[in-house]
Design an enzyme around this catalytic site. Structure first.
Site, mmCIF file in Angstrom:
data_model
loop_
_atom_site.group_PDB
_atom_site.id
_atom_site.type_symbol
_atom_site.label_atom_id
_atom_site.label_comp_id
_atom_site.label_asym_id
_atom_site.label_seq_id
_atom_site.Cartn_x
_atom_site.Cartn_y
_atom_site.Cartn_z
ATOM 1 C CG ASN A 43 2.815 -6.331 20.012
ATOM 2 O OD1 ASN A 43 2.055 -5.914 20.893
ATOM 3 N ND2 ASN A 43 3.385 -5.530 19.128
ATOM 4 C CD1 TRP A 44 -1.459 -11.089 21.964
ATOM 5 C CD2 TRP A 44 -2.553 -10.889 23.907
ATOM 6 N NE1 TRP A 44 -1.492 -12.330 22.554
ATOM 7 C CE2 TRP A 44 -2.154 -12.228 23.757
ATOM 8 C CE3 TRP A 44 -3.250 -10.528 25.063
ATOM 9 C CZ2 TRP A 44 -2.447 -13.218 24.698
ATOM 10 C CZ3 TRP A 44 -3.544 -11.508 26.002
ATOM 11 C CH2 TRP A 44 -3.140 -12.837 25.819
ATOM 12 C CE LYS A 45 1.102 -5.123 16.383
ATOM 13 N NZ LYS A 45 1.318 -4.809 14.979
ATOM 14 C CG HIS A 76 5.913 -2.078 17.762
ATOM 15 N ND1 HIS A 76 5.150 -1.497 16.771
ATOM 16 C CD2 HIS A 76 5.842 -3.416 17.567
ATOM 17 C CE1 HIS A 76 4.645 -2.462 16.011
ATOM 18 N NE2 HIS A 76 5.048 -3.632 16.470
ATOM 19 C CD GLU A 96 1.800 -1.222 15.394
ATOM 20 O OE1 GLU A 96 1.450 -1.443 16.570
ATOM 21 O OE2 GLU A 96 1.709 -2.080 14.483
ATOM 22 C CD GLU A 135 8.131 -6.199 14.948
ATOM 23 O OE1 GLU A 135 7.472 -7.231 15.024
ATOM 24 O OE2 GLU A 135 7.711 -5.095 15.322
ATOM 25 N N GLY A 160 1.629 -6.126 9.732
ATOM 26 C CA GLY A 160 0.180 -6.034 9.550
ATOM 27 C C GLY A 160 -0.256 -5.929 8.099
ATOM 28 C CB SER A 177 3.041 -10.464 7.667
ATOM 29 O OG SER A 177 2.361 -9.220 7.603
ATOM 30 N N GLY A 225 2.220 -10.325 15.744
ATOM 31 C CA GLY A 225 1.099 -9.433 16.007
ATOM 32 C C GLY A 225 -0.215 -10.150 15.752
ATOM 33 N N GLY A 226 -0.814 -9.872 14.598
ATOM 34 C CA GLY A 226 -2.153 -10.394 14.283
ATOM 35 C C GLY A 226 -2.348 -11.871 14.580
HETATM 36 P P1 PGA Z 1 2.050 -8.507 12.556
HETATM 37 O O1 PGA Z 1 2.690 -7.531 13.644
HETATM 38 O O2 PGA Z 1 2.464 -9.909 12.913
HETATM 39 O O3 PGA Z 1 0.558 -8.315 12.674
HETATM 40 O O4 PGA Z 1 2.581 -8.098 11.230
HETATM 41 C C1 PGA Z 1 3.997 -7.721 14.125
HETATM 42 C C2 PGA Z 1 4.346 -6.656 15.116
HETATM 43 O O5 PGA Z 1 3.903 -5.504 14.953
HETATM 44 O O6 PGA Z 1 5.063 -6.899 16.095
#
Ligand code: PGA
Length: 252
Positions: free
Chosen positions: A9-11, A96, A98, A168, A174, A213, A234-235
């Site tokens: 997930n590149w956001k 998600h 966010e 999640e 993050g 993470s 994510g990251g």
């Molecule tokens: P993260 O994000 O790996 O940076 O913690 C995961 C996500 O939001 O899907």
């Protein structure tokens, strides 16, 4: 046997140059993975076209990060499920944390997005998870179950035969703080058990992936848990070396 699934997930990250360089390495690095692992990436809407071109002929699937629940209309800036399907998208992330937190998406809206995705032949990747406060108040179980039930109530259990769930925990996204394999497994089992009360076959086949993470050095221990079927990354998905190492951790 459930196939493992690793989704990047590149956001709201990346440039055309980054997308090209990253995908070039990821395509080359995943070419020899076994068919036991499915890989997908979810770039921003703006980078879907470039990613689609680069991914042509590879095994990597393309996903979007969000959609609007309405079929069409005067909704400036929005993208519908039918537009994503027409473009050739396979997966779409819904709910998600966010989106839930920053954009105030309710369980009902998430359910409507899930339904819209499915009605257009997309596989929804439904994210659910508790906040730190909810975990500390020991309401993790009721939080994730009610998030899941909001969708089941809308679409019915049968719809889950074509869906993926991502657990999640918000406190792990993050933050560098990952749920331990045991903590994650506990919730994944709970979710599967809950699905199983309604349909054992669907529960058994359901892919429930973990996000929060996930890194190269913790992925394998998570993916080895009985009810963890891969990861939403994510990251670490923005760094080819990290993402590749995570994908390889799912291939066992
Ligand atoms: P993260 O994000 O790996 O940076 O913690 C995961 C996500 O939001 O899907």
């Amino acid at each position: 046997m459930r196939r493992k699934l690793v989704v990047g997930n590149w956001k709201m990250h990346g440039t055309q140059a980054l997308v090209s360089a990253l995908l070039e390495e990821v395509i080359a690095g995943t070419a020899n993975l076994s068919d036991e692992v499915e890989i997908a990436v979810c770039p921003s809407f703006l980078h879907l076209e470039l990613a689609k071109e680069l991914l042509a002929g590879s095994k990597i699937k393309l996903g979007a990060q969000d959609l609007n629940a309405e079929p069409d209309g005067a909704l400036t800036g929005e993208v519908s499920a039918s537009m994503l399907a027409d473009f050739g998208i396979n997966f779409v992330i819904v709910g998600h944390s966010e989106r839930r937190e920053v954009f105030k998406e309710t369980d009902q809206l998430v359910a409507a997005k899930f339904a819209a995705a499915q009605a257009n032949g997309l596989t929804p990747l439904l994210c659910i998870g508790e906040s730190l406060e909810q975990r500390q108040a020991q309401t993790t179980e009721q939080t994730v179950i009610s998030q899941l039930d909001a969708v089941i109530d809308r679409v019915g259990i049968q719809a889950f035969s074509e869906a993926v769930i991502a657990y999640e925990p918000i406190w792990a996204i993050g933050t560098g703080e990952t749920a331990s394999p045991k903590q994650a497994q506990e919730v994944h089992w709970l979710l599967r058990d809950h699905l199983s009360d309604q349909d054992a076959a669907i529960a058994g086949a359901m892919r429930i992936i973990y996000g929060g993470s996930v890194k190269a050095d913790n992925a394998k221990d998570l993916f080895k848990q009985a009810d963890i079927d891969g990861g939403l990354i994510g990251g670490a998905s923005l760094k080819a070396e990290q993402f590749l190492a995570i994908c390889k951790s799912a291939d066992f």
